[in-house]
Design a protein around this motif. Sequence first.
Motif: not given
Length: 186
Positions: A141-156
């Motif tokens: 949950q604290a990994d904003s870089a990875s969360l951003g990568l998946y968000r840009r790919a349409g993952w939720k």
Amino acid sequence: MSTANVRPATTGDATEITRIQRDTWRTAYAELLGEHGLAELDAADAARQWTAAIDHPETRVFVATEGEFTVGFSVSGPAPEPDAANAAGELPEDAGRLAMIGSVLVEPRWGRRGHGGRLLAAAARAVAELGAERGIAWVAQADSASLGLYRRAGWKPDGTVRTLDTGERTVREIRLTGPLDLELTD
């Protein structure tokens, strides 16, 4: 300018994948994981474990390169039942067609050059070729870089969380889900 590329990993890449994982986790995740969790990456058999992953028939490991340098890696395959199940232990209807992106990791000094997106797209394409129709990934949950990568790919986030014990800290992870036909955006 150097050429960026993603290719399937070979067993000869296991040592470099191990180095990237160790160095990146020590740089980017030291506070999150703690020294005990990071010590696991220094185990003598880490490269052997990566060799086994590369050789596994259902696992797909890719490396990102820029010029002559290996700068990141990804690993994916069919989703194990414990990772696919909800908090009550129930499997989704599509469990047999569910893939897991186990890791997408790029050394921070090579970040912001598209390597993560290329690695995620290669991993997703490879598991789709194995018959998967949807993907999951566990991300701190604290990994904003990875969360951003998946968000840009349409993952939720799908509402499932877990807590991992590193021996001195706990890490809260959220499960993301998304399509395997990726269209990454800025």
